[in-house]
Design a protein around this motif. Structure first.
Motif, mmCIF file in Angstrom:
data_model
loop_
_atom_site.group_PDB
_atom_site.id
_atom_site.type_symbol
_atom_site.label_atom_id
_atom_site.label_comp_id
_atom_site.label_asym_id
_atom_site.label_seq_id
_atom_site.Cartn_x
_atom_site.Cartn_y
_atom_site.Cartn_z
ATOM 1 N N LEU A 48 0.835 -1.202 0.000
ATOM 2 C CA LEU A 48 0.000 0.000 0.000
ATOM 3 C C LEU A 48 0.872 1.256 0.000
ATOM 4 C CD1 LEU A 48 -2.746 1.423 0.250
ATOM 5 C CD2 LEU A 48 -2.604 1.073 2.731
ATOM 6 N N LEU A 49 1.962 1.242 0.759
ATOM 7 C CA LEU A 49 2.875 2.385 0.778
ATOM 8 C C LEU A 49 3.423 2.667 -0.623
ATOM 9 C CD1 LEU A 49 4.872 1.589 4.055
ATOM 10 C CD2 LEU A 49 3.175 3.399 3.735
ATOM 11 N N GLY A 50 3.765 1.609 -1.342
ATOM 12 C CA GLY A 50 4.267 1.778 -2.699
ATOM 13 C C GLY A 50 3.219 2.405 -3.611
ATOM 14 N N ARG A 51 1.981 1.975 -3.460
ATOM 15 C CA ARG A 51 0.915 2.480 -4.324
ATOM 16 C C ARG A 51 0.549 3.922 -3.975
ATOM 17 N NH1 ARG A 51 -2.886 -2.569 -6.040
ATOM 18 N NH2 ARG A 51 -3.941 -0.871 -7.146
ATOM 19 N N LEU A 52 0.725 4.290 -2.723
ATOM 20 C CA LEU A 52 0.409 5.653 -2.308
ATOM 21 C C LEU A 52 1.498 6.644 -2.687
ATOM 22 C CD1 LEU A 52 -1.047 4.972 1.268
ATOM 23 C CD2 LEU A 52 -2.295 6.032 -0.628
ATOM 24 N N TYR A 53 2.746 6.256 -2.479
ATOM 25 C CA TYR A 53 3.848 7.213 -2.571
ATOM 26 C C TYR A 53 4.758 7.038 -3.786
ATOM 27 C CZ TYR A 53 2.454 8.250 2.200
ATOM 28 O OH TYR A 53 1.721 8.610 3.311
ATOM 29 N N TYR A 54 4.593 5.954 -4.532
ATOM 30 C CA TYR A 54 5.465 5.714 -5.685
ATOM 31 C C TYR A 54 4.628 5.362 -6.919
ATOM 32 C CZ TYR A 54 9.408 5.795 -2.477
ATOM 33 O OH TYR A 54 10.341 6.177 -1.557
ATOM 34 N N TYR A 55 3.558 6.109 -7.137
ATOM 35 C CA TYR A 55 2.675 5.871 -8.282
ATOM 36 C C TYR A 55 3.436 6.102 -9.585
ATOM 37 C CZ TYR A 55 -1.231 6.311 -11.533
ATOM 38 O OH TYR A 55 -2.089 6.159 -12.598
ATOM 39 N N LYS A 61 0.419 2.431 -13.948
ATOM 40 C CA LYS A 61 0.278 1.161 -13.244
ATOM 41 C C LYS A 61 0.470 1.392 -11.751
ATOM 42 C CE LYS A 61 1.903 -1.829 -17.006
ATOM 43 N NZ LYS A 61 2.948 -2.807 -17.423
ATOM 44 N N PRO A 62 -0.026 0.469 -10.916
ATOM 45 C CA PRO A 62 0.161 0.631 -9.476
ATOM 46 C C PRO A 62 1.637 0.784 -9.115
ATOM 47 C CG PRO A 62 -1.375 -1.128 -9.924
ATOM 48 C CD PRO A 62 -0.794 -0.722 -11.251
ATOM 49 N N GLY A 63 1.928 1.755 -8.245
ATOM 50 C CA GLY A 63 3.311 1.981 -7.848
ATOM 51 C C GLY A 63 3.830 0.903 -6.918
ATOM 52 N N LYS A 64 5.143 0.761 -6.862
ATOM 53 C CA LYS A 64 5.797 -0.201 -5.973
ATOM 54 C C LYS A 64 6.943 0.483 -5.250
ATOM 55 C CE LYS A 64 4.883 -4.426 -8.633
ATOM 56 N NZ LYS A 64 5.492 -5.614 -9.292
ATOM 57 N N LEU A 65 7.192 0.062 -4.023
ATOM 58 C CA LEU A 65 8.366 0.548 -3.321
ATOM 59 C C LEU A 65 9.614 0.055 -4.053
ATOM 60 C CD1 LEU A 65 7.464 -0.163 0.433
ATOM 61 C CD2 LEU A 65 7.510 2.067 -0.696
ATOM 62 N N PRO A 66 10.566 0.932 -4.335
ATOM 63 C CA PRO A 66 11.831 0.458 -4.899
ATOM 64 C C PRO A 66 12.435 -0.608 -4.001
ATOM 65 C CG PRO A 66 11.722 2.861 -4.958
ATOM 66 C CD PRO A 66 10.539 2.389 -4.158
ATOM 67 N N GLN A 67 13.203 -1.495 -4.572
ATOM 68 C CA GLN A 67 13.695 -2.659 -3.832
ATOM 69 C C GLN A 67 14.410 -2.270 -2.544
ATOM 70 O OE1 GLN A 67 15.505 -5.864 -6.107
ATOM 71 N NE2 GLN A 67 17.089 -6.096 -4.545
ATOM 72 N N GLN A 68 15.333 -1.306 -2.610
ATOM 73 C CA GLN A 68 16.073 -0.915 -1.403
ATOM 74 C C GLN A 68 15.159 -0.266 -0.375
ATOM 75 O OE1 GLN A 68 19.435 1.481 -2.642
ATOM 76 N NE2 GLN A 68 20.751 -0.322 -2.759
ATOM 77 N N VAL A 69 14.199 0.531 -0.839
ATOM 78 C CA VAL A 69 13.251 1.166 0.075
ATOM 79 C C VAL A 69 12.388 0.106 0.752
ATOM 80 C CG1 VAL A 69 11.296 2.754 0.250
ATOM 81 C CG2 VAL A 69 13.214 3.304 -1.258
ATOM 82 N N ASN A 70 11.909 -0.853 -0.016
ATOM 83 C CA ASN A 70 11.118 -1.948 0.547
ATOM 84 C C ASN A 70 11.903 -2.705 1.612
ATOM 85 O OD1 ASN A 70 8.684 -3.946 0.225
ATOM 86 N ND2 ASN A 70 10.505 -5.229 0.102
ATOM 87 N N ASN A 71 13.172 -2.975 1.332
ATOM 88 C CA ASN A 71 14.012 -3.692 2.295
ATOM 89 C C ASN A 71 14.122 -2.934 3.608
ATOM 90 O OD1 ASN A 71 14.429 -5.682 0.420
ATOM 91 N ND2 ASN A 71 16.483 -5.029 -0.144
ATOM 92 N N PHE A 72 14.304 -1.614 3.510
ATOM 93 C CA PHE A 72 14.458 -0.832 4.731
ATOM 94 C C PHE A 72 13.150 -0.696 5.494
ATOM 95 C CE2 PHE A 72 18.662 0.679 5.476
ATOM 96 C CZ PHE A 72 19.320 0.548 4.263
ATOM 97 N N VAL A 73 12.052 -0.497 4.778
ATOM 98 C CA VAL A 73 10.751 -0.385 5.452
ATOM 99 C C VAL A 73 10.431 -1.664 6.215
ATOM 100 C CG1 VAL A 73 8.259 -0.258 5.045
ATOM 101 C CG2 VAL A 73 9.788 1.334 3.888
ATOM 102 N N VAL A 74 10.683 -2.805 5.571
ATOM 103 C CA VAL A 74 10.368 -4.100 6.180
ATOM 104 C C VAL A 74 11.420 -4.506 7.205
ATOM 105 C CG1 VAL A 74 10.080 -6.560 5.700
ATOM 106 C CG2 VAL A 74 9.044 -4.877 4.187
ATOM 107 N N GLY A 75 12.692 -4.182 6.948
ATOM 108 C CA GLY A 75 13.768 -4.727 7.771
ATOM 109 C C GLY A 75 14.382 -3.826 8.806
ATOM 110 N N VAL A 76 14.087 -2.508 8.776
ATOM 111 C CA VAL A 76 14.775 -1.602 9.701
ATOM 112 C C VAL A 76 14.422 -1.910 11.158
ATOM 113 C CG1 VAL A 76 12.994 0.221 9.682
ATOM 114 C CG2 VAL A 76 15.411 0.809 10.072
ATOM 115 N N ALA A 77 13.190 -2.376 11.401
ATOM 116 C CA ALA A 77 12.809 -2.729 12.771
ATOM 117 C C ALA A 77 13.647 -3.902 13.290
ATOM 118 C CB ALA A 77 11.328 -3.071 12.850
ATOM 119 N N LEU A 78 14.061 -4.790 12.386
ATOM 120 C CA LEU A 78 14.901 -5.916 12.790
ATOM 121 C C LEU A 78 16.277 -5.440 13.234
ATOM 122 C CD1 LEU A 78 14.025 -8.434 9.927
ATOM 123 C CD2 LEU A 78 13.041 -8.313 12.229
ATOM 124 N N VAL A 79 16.803 -4.411 12.567
ATOM 125 C CA VAL A 79 18.092 -3.834 12.977
ATOM 126 C C VAL A 79 17.960 -3.243 14.380
ATOM 127 C CG1 VAL A 79 19.887 -2.157 12.400
ATOM 128 C CG2 VAL A 79 18.643 -3.320 10.569
#
Length: 522
Positions: A48-55, A61-79
């Motif tokens: 949803l973040l990709g579709r809202l902010y990276y249209y 077409k529906p937007g997607k989080l760039p690969q590195q951005v997706n990794n950080f959004v999903v993984g930064v809490a693990l760090v």
């Protein structure tokens, strides 16, 4: 032997299960409910973040989080979680379990709310702010791991200690279910507005603007369970083991635990010198390595290898579900409909696969034992992932999607009726009181290092949805699980014995301290 224990420790080991134990499980368990909700709810809204902010204005077409951005959004809490585990684990041994226990909840409450309030005038600034607060959210979550495990192990009696620690951790399964349920419910509520009879023309919208409210509400709701248990967490007394063996105050320990257990306990301070003489060594000493070196290597390596597979699967669910046919492609549905379908699939997999596995461990951990449950879990995970890898081209076909879903769910079941639970339990039992929180933190941090490989490595490799890459990833994860199976032989069985007998703190020369064979309890 346990007879060499202080009276207060013998009282804790032999205490009947009573209401206070249940209260302790709920207080510590709600922390893990919050941990799981906060860590995994991001998977339901990251698309949803990709579709809202990276249209994609060029292709519409529906937007997607760039690969590195997706990794950080999903993984930064693990760090943040890894960092918090090391810091709070060390503080738990230096300052006491109780003194820092409430701080973790405050961090989780504040940062969950701030994550939902992430601000900025551009997509980059919103995502940067979100990642900043999710790092500190993870920092608070990390502190919960060693502190909750240590507190529960030090309160429990030796016959049900494994059940109690596993029950605390099993609340993680409930948190994962609610992460899917809350996202599913909220997206359905918003969809009822767009898909109602009055607004049929809006059904073709690719991204509903209300989605910006939806993801923020999902993240902020993670503060609620932590907030509800804060008062009870700060009212808990320090564990009797820490008060007696680390602070050297057997009298206060007897008073505190006598009040908790509603019995009279002898102060019995004359044995303290024996305990201190038997345990006057540090984490980096030769004596620690002789007694517990293999155990620490075992708990760290197994948790590391398990989390590579466990987090790879959990965080990549949103990408695997369309392959299974459980959700539609993003080009065929609106943004909120995609969230609804993703969270619904996540909810079903968690309810039928993840959740039962946790509670099977609670039921059987004292009869089968930690050692064998961990071996069985690693082996079965490896088998199912290998099948999915080898037969991926066959399983991804529409006609076989439910076979794929079943195999996928079974890997979650045996992760939780297996190493995902036991890697949490064992470090809370194997190590001496003065280093228990630190050693659990080191083990858990090793796990989060594995989770980061899953989030940043495996997920990046499979993000494109390339069938060959997904197939290779499944087979590699199968191999890591077999490595975890082998590393399990570095730890020993702990059921049915007191913590002091397991660690040798009571002066006993138990051979299982220096062997990888499971002990046979009486």
């Amino acid at each position: 032997m346990s007879s060499n224990n202080l009276a207060v420790l013998n009282a804790l080991d032999s205490a009947r299960t009573q209401w206070y134990h249940v209260t302790a499980i709920v207080i510590a368990g709600m922390g893990f409910f919050t941990d799981a909700y906060d860590l995994f709810c991001i998977s339901t809204v990251s698309k949803l973040l990709g579709r809202l902010y990276y249209y994609d204005t060029a292709s519409h077409k529906p937007g997607k989080l760039p690969q590195q951005v997706n990794n950080f959004v999903v993984g930064v809490a693990l760090v943040g979680t890894l960092t918090g585990q090391l810091v709070f684990g060390w503080l738990g041994d230096k300052l006491g379990r109780k003194k820092v226990y409430g701080v973790t909840l405050i961090l989780m409450v504040v940062c969950a709310i701030c994550s939902g309030l992430s601000f900025g005038s551009s997509p980059k600034s919103v995502i940067t702010t979100l990642c900043f607060f999710r790092f500190w959210l993870g920092f608070g979550i990390g502190g919960d791991y060693p502190l909750s495990a240590t507190i529960m192990s030090e309160y429990a009696n030796k016959k049900t200690r494994g059940k109690f620690i596993a029950a605390v951790f099993a609340m993680q399964g409930v948190g994962i279910i609610f992460a899917g349920l809350v996202s599913m419910t909220l997206s359905r509520i918003f969809l009822s507005y767009y898909e109602g009879p009055t607004f049929t023309e809006n059904r073709i919208l690719s991204t509903e603007p209300e989605g910006d409210y939806m993801w923020r509400i999902v993240l902020m709701l993670g503060a609620l369970p932590a907030l509800l248990t804060y008062y009870w967490r700060i009212k808990m007394p320090e564990t009797g083991r820490y008060t007696a063996l680390i602070e050297g105050n057997a009298k206060q320990a007897a008073i505190d635990m006598g009040r908790v257990l509603k019995i009279d306990i002898q102060a019995d301070g004359e044995k303290l010198s024996q305990f201190k003489a038997s345990n006057d060594y540090t984490l980096l000493s030769k004596e620690f390595f002789r007694r517990h070196g293999l155990h620490l290597i075992g708990t760290m390596s197994t948790w590391f290898l398990l989390d590579i597979a466990f987090y790879s699967q959990n965080l990549a669910q949103k990408d695997i579900f369309p392959v299974m046919g459980l959700t539609k492609k993003d080009t065929d549905v609106s943004a909120l409909r995609e969230v609804f379908e993703t969270s619904r699939a996540m909810f079903v997999v968690a309810l039928l696969g993840t959740f039962p596995g946790y509670w099977f461990t609670v039921v059987f951990i004292e009869s089968i034992g930690r050692f064998y449950i961990q071996l069985i879990g690693f082996f079965m995970m490896s088998v199912f992932m290998l099948i999915m890898g080898i037969q991926y081209e066959y399983l991804k076909k529409e006609a076989h999607k439910w076979v794929f879903a079943t195999l996928y769910g079974l890997t979650f079941f045996f992760a939780n009726f297996g190493p995902n639970s036991t890697t949490f339990v064992l470090p809370a039992e194997l190590f001496p009181t003065r280093l228990r929180s630190t050693c659990h933190a080191l083990s858990a941090a090793a796990g989060k290092a594995g989770a980061m490989i899953g989030a940043f490595g495996v997920q990046s490799y499979t993000l494109s949805g390339n069938p060959k890459k997904i197939k290779h990833a499944m087979m590699v994860l199968s191999f890591t699980n077999m490595l975890g199976f082998c590393c399990t032989f570095l730890v020993t069985e702990t059921k049915g014995r007191s913590l002091e007998e397991i660690s040798g703190e009571d002066g006993s020369k138990n051979e299982t301290q220096m062997t990888n064979r499971p002990a046979v309890s009486e």
